[in-house]
Design a protein around this motif. Structure first.
Motif, PDB file in Angstrom:
ATOM      1  N   ASP A 326      20.112  12.887   7.038  1.00  0.00           N
ATOM      2  CA  ASP A 326      19.272  14.187   7.307  1.00  0.00           C
ATOM      3  C   ASP A 326      20.402  15.204   6.051  1.00  0.00           C
ATOM      4  O   ASP A 326      21.556  15.263   6.447  1.00  0.00           O
ATOM      5  N   LEU A 327      19.785  15.885   4.923  1.00  0.00           N
ATOM      6  CA  LEU A 327      20.656  16.804   4.198  1.00  0.00           C
ATOM      7  C   LEU A 327      20.780  18.076   4.939  1.00  0.00           C
ATOM      8  O   LEU A 327      20.223  18.698   5.741  1.00  0.00           O
ATOM      9  N   PHE A 330      19.547  21.911   3.493  1.00  0.00           N
ATOM     10  CA  PHE A 330      18.488  21.737   2.725  1.00  0.00           C
ATOM     11  C   PHE A 330      17.453  22.830   2.754  1.00  0.00           C
ATOM     12  O   PHE A 330      17.143  23.289   1.752  1.00  0.00           O
ATOM     13  N   ASN A 334      15.892  25.168  -0.193  1.00  0.00           N
ATOM     14  CA  ASN A 334      14.565  25.314  -0.243  1.00  0.00           C
ATOM     15  C   ASN A 334      14.064  26.684  -0.374  1.00  0.00           C
ATOM     16  O   ASN A 334      13.202  27.105  -1.015  1.00  0.00           O
ATOM     17  N   GLY A 342      14.115  22.182  -4.491  1.00  0.00           N
ATOM     18  CA  GLY A 342      14.149  21.388  -3.480  1.00  0.00           C
ATOM     19  C   GLY A 342      13.672  20.008  -3.685  1.00  0.00           C
ATOM     20  O   GLY A 342      14.178  19.081  -3.490  1.00  0.00           O
ATOM     21  N   LEU A 346      15.708  16.199  -3.798  1.00  0.00           N
ATOM     22  CA  LEU A 346      15.362  15.312  -3.093  1.00  0.00           C
ATOM     23  C   LEU A 346      15.395  14.066  -3.959  1.00  0.00           C
ATOM     24  O   LEU A 346      15.397  12.962  -3.593  1.00  0.00           O
ATOM     25  N   ARG A 365      12.000   7.419   2.483  1.00  0.00           N
ATOM     26  CA  ARG A 365      11.984   8.849   2.765  1.00  0.00           C
ATOM     27  C   ARG A 365      10.986   8.932   4.279  1.00  0.00           C
ATOM     28  O   ARG A 365       9.766   8.666   4.031  1.00  0.00           O
ATOM     29  N   ASP A 369      13.636  16.107   4.382  1.00  0.00           N
ATOM     30  CA  ASP A 369      14.694  15.905   3.884  1.00  0.00           C
ATOM     31  C   ASP A 369      15.396  14.729   4.545  1.00  0.00           C
ATOM     32  O   ASP A 369      16.665  14.809   4.614  1.00  0.00           O
ATOM     33  N   GLU A 370      14.522  13.938   5.538  1.00  0.00           N
ATOM     34  CA  GLU A 370      15.180  12.828   6.189  1.00  0.00           C
ATOM     35  C   GLU A 370      15.035  11.479   5.389  1.00  0.00           C
ATOM     36  O   GLU A 370      13.894  11.254   4.996  1.00  0.00           O
ATOM     37  N   CYS A 410      25.439  15.715   3.948  1.00  0.00           N
ATOM     38  CA  CYS A 410      24.418  15.100   4.769  1.00  0.00           C
ATOM     39  C   CYS A 410      25.129  14.448   6.030  1.00  0.00           C
ATOM     40  O   CYS A 410      26.388  14.374   6.080  1.00  0.00           O
TER      41      CYS A 410
END
Length: 731
Positions: A326-327, A330, A334, A342, A346, A365, A369-370, A410
């Protein structure tokens, strides 16, 4: 006396006239004007009865009679004279006429008989003619119908043949025939042009001879067995290499051919080039199983890959690691830079993940953002934490977004299979729990799942469930932390902070439930309750005679984006009676950086109500001088992370000093949060900070304790507010 004998007189008179000689005439004289038998004086009638006649005689020779009656006056009285001619045979007087009549009648009868006979014969002829005519008409009609039906049949046959030819042309590209040994004898329809294969390459060979590998596949072997059993087949798909070496896909159908004795003669059928369709299907399949933005496998393909990895681990006893990445921050990128930035981030992270791992590893993905990584151990390639660290280092490289350079870290959670605490179907779930643990420990790190983490996850679920009923059950309370003026040392305001008094969990701090409320959307009604309660309490203290203070309330991102925000604030102020200038709304920078123009309009509408606006945690987000000049801001709040080390960290000192100078140049007030020591207070006072808030003076207090603080009139000591000329800011 003269006696007249009437009878004799009449007799003599008639006799003298010779009227009595004719026996066929009867004369009667009546002495009255009526033929009354009593007055009959003379009659020549005799008593002879008439001879009876039969019907036939009467019809052939009819008799006829006539009579004459006259009345005369004589001797002074009326006399009736009746003369009757007796019947006499008609034939005797009219023999010639009767003969003529009989001849005419006979001639008429003969003529009528002849005419009748002639008419009957004519009618029979006419009937026969009509019957023959009707037969001819029916025969002619049947002939015409047969001709029409034949024409229709021929036309339908032509149309059917035409449709068949069109259908074959539309549904297939070529026509082929094979002999009894299954070797191609003819291929028509532009096979070479459409299929890209020369006809000579195929003629004289079976399908499995010119198409290498057909007999090696299960479907190919089934087709060969079907053909050798002389069965029809349809929609057989197979791929070949054309004369240019490109892969082509064919679709063929065939029917066995038998002679009149039932002997097998071969096959004939149609074929089509379906390469374009197969490529489209492959693209659709790829899109269905891959993320459109990054090109990585999506959740659907991830599950399939995970099932394969687990099956391999079960067979080989080699471990499988599932990493959930997970970022960090993020959402800030965004919101501050926009969704395009964003998306670029990614795609960049996806490329870095692929390049930092082996080709046999799966990178997918999951959502937002996971990302999920599946690592399988093969042979001597053991799985170690160095792989996880390599992934973190790859993600942490700077990223250019437009003209700005960003550093994105992350948080990674890792679940291992096989493991006693992690079944195969819980790998992603446990990796997610470990990832949340990594975020809780400060982000930019990785954690392996342990059973203890599951307890924390379950607690999160319990909190979310209880949170949905907390507002209705009146479980929330407000605490107030005082804000003090650095010059007067007096309390000039307070920040309203929510607490949750749960009957089982006890006093739940905001750090445990605010983020959950934000994610679930419950923060909107909870935030409205906080604002209404804080305004009502402040108004109550003012009505009680205390100094009029300013109360600060935090506004969440969900509240800021909710419809009817301005109307809600206006209604709360109206209902509580609090003057707008005594309400301060605290906003974070990320709330309005995703779309500045609507945010400017909304903030100006908010400011038009008369409330104060402050930027909370200033300096931690996308701090921009442009929005400070455009937004109607009143106060900047320095984040506690800068205040904590201002006496030990030169960078933090410079940041705090710059914020104070910036705010004053823009005619804004400055409040420092998290002031806990006298050294921090002294530094802030020397550099001209307007107000402070923190544990140095008071922790957040429930309403009764804060009211007691007001009753006692507590504030900063005089030596803590000594006027000091602000130190100049050095470049």
């Amino acid at each position: 006396t003269i006696i007249v004998r009437a009878r004799d007189l009449v007799h003599n008179a008639l006799a003298s006239a010779n009227l009595l000689d004719d026996r066929q005439i009867v004369m009667s004289v009546y002495a009255s004007d009526k033929p009354d038998p009593a007055s009959l004086i003379f009659s020549t009638r005799t008593d002879d009865a008439p001879v009876p006649r039969d019907t036939m005689s009467a019809w052939i020779a009819p008799e006829h009679r006539s009579s004459l009656v006259r009345t005369i006056e004589a001797a002074g009285r009326p006399w009736l004279v009746e003369i009757i001619a007796l019947p006499r045979p008609f034939a005797a007087d009219h023999l010639a006429s009767l003969a003529t009549l009989a001849g005419g009648i006979l001639l008429s009868l003969l003529t009528a008989a002849w005419v009748q006979a002639s008419g009957m014969r004519t009618r029979r002829v006419q009937q026969l003619v009509r019957k023959r005519t009707a037969d001819l008409k029916r025969t002619n009609r049947r002939l015409v119908d047969d001709m029409i039906a034949r024409e229709r049949t021929e036309k339908a046959l032509q149309q059917s043949e035409q449709r068949f030819r069109q259908l074959v042309a539309m549904s297939s590209d070529w026509y082929w025939e094979q002999d009894r040994n299954y070797r191609f004898t003819m291929i028509t329809g532009g096979f070479a042009e459409k299929a890209g294969v020369m006809v000579e390459r195929v003629l004289g060979k079976t399908r499995w001879e010119y198409m290498e590998g057909l007999a090696d596949t299960e479907s190919g072997r089934a087709h060969i067995a079907q053909v050798k059993a002389h069965e029809a087949f349809s929609d057989l798909e197979y791929q070949v290499l054309d004369d240019n070496g490109d892969t082509r896909w064919f679709l063929v159908s065939g029917q066995p051919v038998f002679d009149e004795h039932g002997n097998f003669q071969g096959y004939r059928g149609t074929g089509s080039d379906i390469t374009a369709r197969k490529l489209t299907e492959q693209r659709v399949h790829h899109v269905a199983q891959h993320d459109v933005l990054t090109g990585l496998p999506n959740r659907s393909l991830l599950q399939d890959r995970l099932s394969q990895a687990v099956a391999y681990a079960t067979r080989s006893a080699n471990p499988v690691w599932v990493m959930l990445i997970d970022l960090d921050r993020f959402k800030f990128v965004n919101d501050s830079m926009g969704h395009k930035a964003g998306d670029v981030l990614l795609m960049t992270v996806a490329a870095r993940l692929r390049s930092s791992l082996r080709d046999s590893d799966t990178v997918a993905r999951l959502s937002g953002d996971e990302f999920v990584v599946i690592l399988s151990e093969h042979g001597e390639q053991h799985l170690t934490v160095d792989i996880v660290q390599r992934v973190m280092d790859a993600v942490a490289q700077p990223v250019m977004l437009g003209t700005k350079e960003f550093f994105v870290t992350c948080s990674i959670g890792v679940a291992v299979y096989p493991s006693e605490s992690t079944p195969a179907d819980a790998l992603i779930e446990h990796a997610d729990i470990a990832m949340y643990r990594a975020k809780k420990l400060g982000r930019n790190n990785f954690q392996f799942y342990t059973p203890a983490m599951n307890e924390e996850s379950l607690e999160r679920v319990r909190i979310e469930g209880a949170l949905r009923n907390a507002l209705e059950r009146d479980e929330f309370v407000l605490y107030y932390q005082p804000q003090l003026d650095m010059k007067s040392g007096k309390i000039v305001g307070m920040e309203a902070l929510i607490r949750w008094q749960h009957p089982e969990l006890g006093m739940v701090p905001p750090s445990r439930f605010v983020s959950i409320a934000e994610e679930t959307g419950l923060i909107v009604p909870i935030g409205a309750w906080v604002m209404r309660t804080a305004c009502a309490q402040n108004k109550a203290w003012q009505d009680a005679g205390f100094e009029k203070l300013r109360v600060a309330v935090n506004l969440s991102a969900r509240q800021f984006a909710a419809a009817g925000l301005i109307e809600s604030i206006e209604q709360i102020l109206q209902d509580t009676g609090l003057e707008p200038r005594y309400l301060e709304i605290e906003l974070t920078e990320s709330l309005f950086m995703s779309d500045v123009t609507p945010a400017v309009e909304l903030l100006h509408r908010m400011k038009a109500l008369g409330v104060n606006l402050s930027i909370d945690d200033f300096g931690t987000g996308y701090s921009s001088l442009s929005y400070l000049s455009r937004f109607p801001i009143d106060v900047l709040k320095i984040d506690r992370s800068f205040v904590a080390d201002i006496t030990r960290d030169a960078n933090d000192e410079a940041i705090v000093t710059s914020i104070i100078a910036l705010a004053h140049n823009l005619k804004l007030a400055v409040i420092a949060e998290g002031v806990e020591t006298g050294e921090q207070l002294d530094y802030l006072r020397r550099h001209g900070c307007d107000e402070i808030q923190g544990y140095y003076f008071s922790r957040p207090l429930p309403a009764p304790e804060f009211e007691q603080l007001l009753v006692e009139g507590r504030g900063l000591a005089p030596e803590e507010t000594a006027a000091v000329e602000p130190e100049p800011v050095t470049a």
